[in-house]
Scaffold this motif. Structure first.
Motif, PDB file in Angstrom:
ATOM      1  N   SER A  60     -37.371  43.382 -40.966  1.00 36.35           N
ATOM      2  CA  SER A  60     -38.757  43.747 -41.251  1.00 36.35           C
ATOM      3  C   SER A  60     -39.550  43.898 -39.961  1.00 36.35           C
ATOM      4  CB  SER A  60     -39.396  42.690 -42.145  1.00 36.35           C
ATOM      5  OG  SER A  60     -40.742  42.970 -42.353  1.00 36.35           O
ATOM      6  N   THR A  61     -39.318  42.951 -39.002  1.00 35.39           N
ATOM      7  CA  THR A  61     -40.026  43.032 -37.719  1.00 35.39           C
ATOM      8  C   THR A  61     -39.653  44.292 -36.966  1.00 35.39           C
ATOM      9  OG1 THR A  61     -40.061  40.614 -37.616  1.00 35.39           O
ATOM     10  CG2 THR A  61     -40.491  41.818 -35.572  1.00 35.39           C
ATOM     11  N   ASN A  62     -38.354  44.608 -36.956  1.00 38.28           N
ATOM     12  CA  ASN A  62     -37.909  45.825 -36.264  1.00 38.28           C
ATOM     13  C   ASN A  62     -38.525  47.068 -36.878  1.00 38.28           C
ATOM     14  OD1 ASN A  62     -36.344  44.303 -34.554  1.00 38.28           O
ATOM     15  ND2 ASN A  62     -34.458  44.545 -35.749  1.00 38.28           N
ATOM     16  N   ARG A  63     -38.603  47.085 -38.216  1.00 42.18           N
ATOM     17  CA  ARG A  63     -39.184  48.236 -38.887  1.00 42.18           C
ATOM     18  C   ARG A  63     -40.654  48.396 -38.522  1.00 42.18           C
ATOM     19  NH1 ARG A  63     -37.861  47.023 -44.065  1.00 42.18           N
ATOM     20  NH2 ARG A  63     -35.771  47.844 -43.786  1.00 42.18           N
ATOM     21  N   GLU A  64     -41.376  47.258 -38.471  1.00 38.28           N
ATOM     22  CA  GLU A  64     -42.782  47.320 -38.081  1.00 38.28           C
ATOM     23  C   GLU A  64     -42.945  47.788 -36.643  1.00 38.28           C
ATOM     24  OE1 GLU A  64     -44.474  43.525 -38.790  1.00 38.28           O
ATOM     25  OE2 GLU A  64     -44.211  43.598 -40.974  1.00 38.28           O
ATOM     26  N   LEU A  65     -42.042  47.308 -35.760  1.00 39.42           N
ATOM     27  CA  LEU A  65     -42.126  47.722 -34.354  1.00 39.42           C
ATOM     28  C   LEU A  65     -41.874  49.214 -34.199  1.00 39.42           C
ATOM     29  CD1 LEU A  65     -40.311  44.727 -32.601  1.00 39.42           C
ATOM     30  CD2 LEU A  65     -42.734  45.303 -32.474  1.00 39.42           C
ATOM     31  N   LEU A  66     -40.906  49.737 -34.946  1.00 32.49           N
ATOM     32  CA  LEU A  66     -40.625  51.166 -34.868  1.00 32.49           C
ATOM     33  C   LEU A  66     -41.820  51.987 -35.353  1.00 32.49           C
ATOM     34  CD1 LEU A  66     -36.919  51.238 -36.135  1.00 32.49           C
ATOM     35  CD2 LEU A  66     -37.717  51.693 -33.818  1.00 32.49           C
ATOM     36  N   THR A  67     -42.457  51.507 -36.437  1.00 31.69           N
ATOM     37  CA  THR A  67     -43.648  52.209 -36.939  1.00 31.69           C
ATOM     38  C   THR A  67     -44.761  52.196 -35.907  1.00 31.69           C
ATOM     39  OG1 THR A  67     -43.080  51.522 -39.195  1.00 31.69           O
ATOM     40  CG2 THR A  67     -45.328  52.289 -38.818  1.00 31.69           C
ATOM     41  N   ARG A  68     -44.937  51.056 -35.255  1.00 28.03           N
ATOM     42  CA  ARG A  68     -45.980  50.959 -34.233  1.00 28.03           C
ATOM     43  C   ARG A  68     -45.673  51.857 -33.045  1.00 28.03           C
ATOM     44  NH1 ARG A  68     -47.560  44.727 -33.209  1.00 28.03           N
ATOM     45  NH2 ARG A  68     -49.783  44.990 -33.586  1.00 28.03           N
ATOM     46  N   ILE A  69     -44.403  51.850 -32.633  1.00 25.90           N
ATOM     47  CA  ILE A  69     -44.012  52.695 -31.492  1.00 25.90           C
ATOM     48  C   ILE A  69     -44.291  54.151 -31.807  1.00 25.90           C
ATOM     49  CG2 ILE A  69     -42.010  53.532 -30.192  1.00 25.90           C
ATOM     50  CD1 ILE A  69     -40.872  50.659 -30.406  1.00 25.90           C
ATOM     51  N   LYS A  70     -43.937  54.566 -33.039  1.00 19.91           N
ATOM     52  CA  LYS A  70     -44.188  55.957 -33.423  1.00 19.91           C
ATOM     53  C   LYS A  70     -45.688  56.264 -33.401  1.00 19.91           C
ATOM     54  CE  LYS A  70     -43.123  59.988 -35.316  1.00 19.91           C
ATOM     55  NZ  LYS A  70     -44.467  60.540 -35.457  1.00 19.91           N
ATOM     56  N   HIS A  71     -46.499  55.304 -33.866  1.00 15.14           N
ATOM     57  CA  HIS A  71     -47.954  55.509 -33.878  1.00 15.14           C
ATOM     58  C   HIS A  71     -48.476  55.676 -32.456  1.00 15.14           C
ATOM     59  CE1 HIS A  71     -52.096  55.153 -35.133  1.00 15.14           C
ATOM     60  NE2 HIS A  71     -52.276  54.112 -34.320  1.00 15.14           N
ATOM     61  N   TYR A  72     -48.021  54.800 -31.533  1.00 16.71           N
ATOM     62  CA  TYR A  72     -48.492  54.893 -30.150  1.00 16.71           C
ATOM     63  C   TYR A  72     -47.976  56.150 -29.460  1.00 16.71           C
ATOM     64  CZ  TYR A  72     -50.254  50.127 -30.528  1.00 16.71           C
ATOM     65  OH  TYR A  72     -50.960  49.020 -30.901  1.00 16.71           O
ATOM     66  N   GLU A  73     -46.762  56.569 -29.811  1.00 14.08           N
ATOM     67  CA  GLU A  73     -46.242  57.809 -29.234  1.00 14.08           C
ATOM     68  C   GLU A  73     -47.096  59.000 -29.647  1.00 14.08           C
ATOM     69  OE1 GLU A  73     -42.222  57.933 -30.548  1.00 14.08           O
ATOM     70  OE2 GLU A  73     -41.435  56.843 -28.791  1.00 14.08           O
ATOM     71  N   ASP A  74     -47.523  59.008 -30.921  1.00 11.31           N
ATOM     72  CA  ASP A  74     -48.394  60.094 -31.381  1.00 11.31           C
ATOM     73  C   ASP A  74     -49.718  60.094 -30.634  1.00 11.31           C
ATOM     74  OD1 ASP A  74     -46.457  60.804 -33.176  1.00 11.31           O
ATOM     75  OD2 ASP A  74     -47.387  59.797 -34.894  1.00 11.31           O
ATOM     76  N   ILE A  75     -50.283  58.891 -30.436  1.00 16.57           N
ATOM     77  CA  ILE A  75     -51.553  58.804 -29.705  1.00 16.57           C
ATOM     78  C   ILE A  75     -51.373  59.264 -28.259  1.00 16.57           C
ATOM     79  CG2 ILE A  75     -53.258  57.172 -28.787  1.00 16.57           C
ATOM     80  CD1 ILE A  75     -53.051  55.606 -31.348  1.00 16.57           C
ATOM     81  N   MET A  76     -50.250  58.842 -27.635  1.00 13.69           N
ATOM     82  CA  MET A  76     -50.006  59.240 -26.248  1.00 13.69           C
ATOM     83  C   MET A  76     -49.831  60.750 -26.129  1.00 13.69           C
ATOM     84  SD  MET A  76     -47.473  56.122 -25.071  1.00 13.69           S
ATOM     85  CE  MET A  76     -47.108  56.895 -23.495  1.00 13.69           C
ATOM     86  N   ALA A  77     -49.131  61.340 -27.087  1.00 18.44           N
ATOM     87  CA  ALA A  77     -48.963  62.797 -27.063  1.00 18.44           C
ATOM     88  C   ALA A  77     -50.306  63.498 -27.220  1.00 18.44           C
ATOM     89  CB  ALA A  77     -48.004  63.226 -28.169  1.00 18.44           C
ATOM     90  N   TYR A  78     -51.135  62.933 -28.085  1.00 19.88           N
ATOM     91  CA  TYR A  78     -52.466  63.510 -28.296  1.00 19.88           C
ATOM     92  C   TYR A  78     -53.304  63.396 -27.023  1.00 19.88           C
ATOM     93  CZ  TYR A  78     -57.224  63.890 -30.186  1.00 19.88           C
ATOM     94  OH  TYR A  78     -58.522  64.239 -30.416  1.00 19.88           O
TER      95      TYR A  78
END
Length: 682
Positions: A60-78
């Motif tokens: 569950s923790t890994n899944r949450e971390l992956l979701t967060r990483i994806k969110h931050y990657e989107d923000i960084m790309a933006y």
């Protein structure tokens, strides 16, 4: 060489709890207790293998971390795209763009095309108007480079648990019911009333609410570490109260259990949602909590909003939604911050907020908070569910009501054209529903609970529209030289509202289910309160020979008025006999709802109007319109009045009673002059 199969083989760890594994039952593997163990009242046996729980927690923790990483990657790309555009603008004159690079946009307004007014503030999407500090900075490309990214980076709130008012406000609640009871009550609320709470996602909300609680065996309590979730706690208390007031006696906990889910739950919820601290960090859950509070006050038994508290709640609701930017058109919502389901939830919630605001403003005669430009049209897919169609019709009515309230009503003028247009809009909505009250309340055993709930919500919406139709017809009928056709429309609606109430109170009809009927019961009394006043107006005109009762019936045009003449049993040979039969129906409603006056405040006020109406008719026309009434001294009614006054001193019941008593003495003069001063009286 090691066998390949032995390398891949691992010891299988059971994922079900101990109780379900022994009983060989299907387990939903919920933590800390599965649903089966909660229902079987054996949570002490609901234990999981420690290693399995650890592995699941890691997954569950890994899944949450992956979701967060994806969110931050989107923000960084933006943010990178913003900086690239900014560099294009900051290049020195004469610099030639290499062929491999994209030609920069010539406009100096590059970032303005990107910034849509939304940014992350205190971990929540927030809308900033152009004149705000954040708006001024983010509108300027040069200044944007100074804060390249922080405006869209989630961070922890600066408000900690010490700011919470939860322990102070909820101190008087005592123990909450056991977790298994709470789980059952919440499930039951959504089973019967989900169309009324369409702004919630059931699975997501139940998951959040159950995390607020800790089970102590015989009772449960709010987890102290969750005290900063005041909005979710308020939602939990309101849902428990709603479930309690609609629950059949056989399903309620016994009195000796020590759990009394009374109106103190609502007072605590209101304190949590309206406290100054709760506005420091506005989340979507706060919007949902305020919406639920508004819906509760529409259907609750103990309040009729005499103190205009709903006006304050609506204002807080609209302004909180504006902070998040929900008032913007759907196409401008921040798609880089919200997923599709969240965007849809925002749209649905804002549409409902607009309807509640303008509907309340129309009924109470106060100024709406929403602006006419903030109410947007809503399209509907061909395969939409019935409750989504009602949502679209609500949005349509919101536009009509807001345009009407934006007209000459503030000058206390009865603009015939505006009222007729609004009446036409209401008629269009009612005809689009395609179901009359009789069709909606006809029992069909083949329907599921969800289908019955959809019909109940359509019934509630139709009831609200007919009530508003009655008000508009009343206004049109009060204009000087109004035709008999115009005045008959209000009489028709008043009889429709009285017949629905008569079917429930006197004939004891079951409209939907006992639970849903109990929720809708207080709303059935709101319309008849003023319908009784208009009934007096008709009686006086008929008795004075100004109109004939049959003339009124000639112009009835609503599909809901079908069978009204048979219901009343009109006497075509005697006007007085027909009026006596109408008054008999009114007397039956008053007698049948007398006991409910001690429980439902809306019923008490409507009964008071009926009592003084019947008293006046007996005094004014003692030889003609005396109807048989159940012999009852005035003492019980006075006792009920005294009880309501003690229950809530804020309710100005004494003023209502004294005004009605004085009206009782001079009602003839009042009815004679109603055409002249009714607009200002409203």
């Amino acid at each position: 060489m090691v066998d390949q199969r032995s390398r891949l083989k691992r010891n299988r760890i059971p994922s079900t709890c101990a109780h379900c594994r022994v009983k060989k039952l299907r387990c939903d593997r919920a933590k800390p207790y599965c649903e089966r163990c909660i229902l079987d009242n054996c949570t002490d046996e609901c234990v999981y293998d420690a290693k399995e729980m650890k592995e699941n927690a890691e997954i569950s923790t890994n899944r949450e971390l992956l979701t967060r990483i994806k969110h931050y990657e989107d923000i960084m790309a933006y943010q990178k795209s913003l900086l690239d555009n900014l560099k294009q603008l900051q290049r020195t004159p004469g610099f030639k763009t290499p062929p491999s690079e994209v030609e920069p946009v010539k406009s100096g307004d590059v970032y303005n095309q990107r910034f849509d007014g939304y940014a992350i503030f205190e971990s929540n999407p927030t809308y900033f108007e152009p004149t705000s500090n954040m708006g001024l900075i983010l509108e300027d490309p040069a200044l944007t480079s100074l804060i390249a990214g922080p405006h869209n980076r989630p961070h922890e709130s600066c408000y900690n648990e010490s700011d919470s008012v939860v322990p102070e406000i909820t101190a008087g609640l005592g123990r909450l019911p056991p977790l298994r009871h709470i789980f059952s009550m919440l499930d039951r609320v959504f089973d019967f009333f989900s169309p009324f709470f369409h702004f919630f996602d059931k699975d997501s909300l139940l998951s959040q609410l159950l995390q607020l609680l800790k089970n102590n065996g015989e009772y449960s309590a709010i987890d102290g570490s969750k005290s900063n979730e005041s909005s979710l706690i308020a939602i939990l208390l309101l849902l428990l109260r709603l479930s309690s007031i609609t629950m059949s006696p056989e399903f309620k906990p016994s009195n000796d259990s020590g759990f009394n889910i009374n109106e103190s739950y609502v007072e605590c919820a209101m304190g949590l949602l309206m406290s100054p601290q709760s506005f420091k960090n506005i989340k979507f859950s706060k919007i949902q909590g305020l919406l639920l509070l508004s819906v509760y006050k529409m259907y609750c038994p103990e309040d009729d909003d005499t103190s205009f508290s709903m006006a304050i709640i609506n204002a807080a609701l609209v302004q909180s939604a504006r902070v998040l930017g929900m008032h913007q058109p759907f196409e401008k919502y921040p798609r880089h911050l919200l997923d599709e389901s969240q965007l849809a939830a925002w749209k649905k919630t804002w549409d409902f907020i607009c309807y509640l605001d303008v509907s309340y403003a129309f009924d109470k005669g106060v100024t709406p908070v929403t602006h006419v430009s903030e109410i947007h049209s809503q399209s509907m897919a061909a395969n939409s569910r019935k409750h989504e169609k009602i949502t679209r019709l609500m949005s349509q009515c919101s536009k009509s009501l807001r345009a009407y309230l934006n007209g000459h009503i503030s000058q206390r003028e009865v603009n015939v054209a505006e009222n007729e247009q609004l009446l036409k809009d209401f008629s269009d909505c009612l005809s689009e529903q395609n179901h009359s009250f009789r069709q909606l309340t006809t029992n069909n055993n083949s329907l599921t609970v969800a289908e019955i709930s959809d019909k109940a919500r359509e019934f509630a919406f139709r009831l609200d529209l007919v009530h508003k139709e009655f008000r508009v017809c009343f206004l049109l009928g009060s204009v000087n030289h109004a035709s008999i056709k115009t005045t008959s429309l209000a009489f028709e609606r008043s009889l429709i509202l009285l017949r629905i109430l008569h079917e429930k109170v006197v004939e004891s009809r079951t409209f939907f289910t006992p639970e849903i009927d109990k929720l809708l019961y207080p709303r059935l009394w709101l319309g008849p309160r003023m319908a009784v006043i208009y009934l007096l107006r008709v009686i006086k005109r008929v008795m004075d020979g100004e109109h004939s009762i049959l003339e009124y019936f000639r112009y009835f045009n609503s599909p809901d008025s079908t069978g009204l003449m048979d219901w009343i049993d009109i006497d075509f040979k005697s006007e007085q006999a027909s009026l006596k039969k109408i008054l008999t129906k009114l007397s039956e409603i008053y007698d049948g709802g007398f006991e409910s006056s001690t429980v439902y405040y809306s019923c008490f006020k409507a009964s008071m109007f009926m009592k003084y109406t019947l008293d006046y008719v007996e005094q004014k026309y003692p030889q003609s319109l005396i109807v048989e009434r159940r012999s009852r001294p005035s003492a019980p009614f006075e006792t009920i009045l005294e009880g309501w006054m003690k229950k809530d001193e804020k309710k100005n019941v004494t003023g209502v009673e004294s005004s009605l008593k004085s009206l009782n003495n001079e009602l003839a003069d009042f009815l004679d002059g109603m055409d002249e001063f009714w607009p200002s009286f409203v």
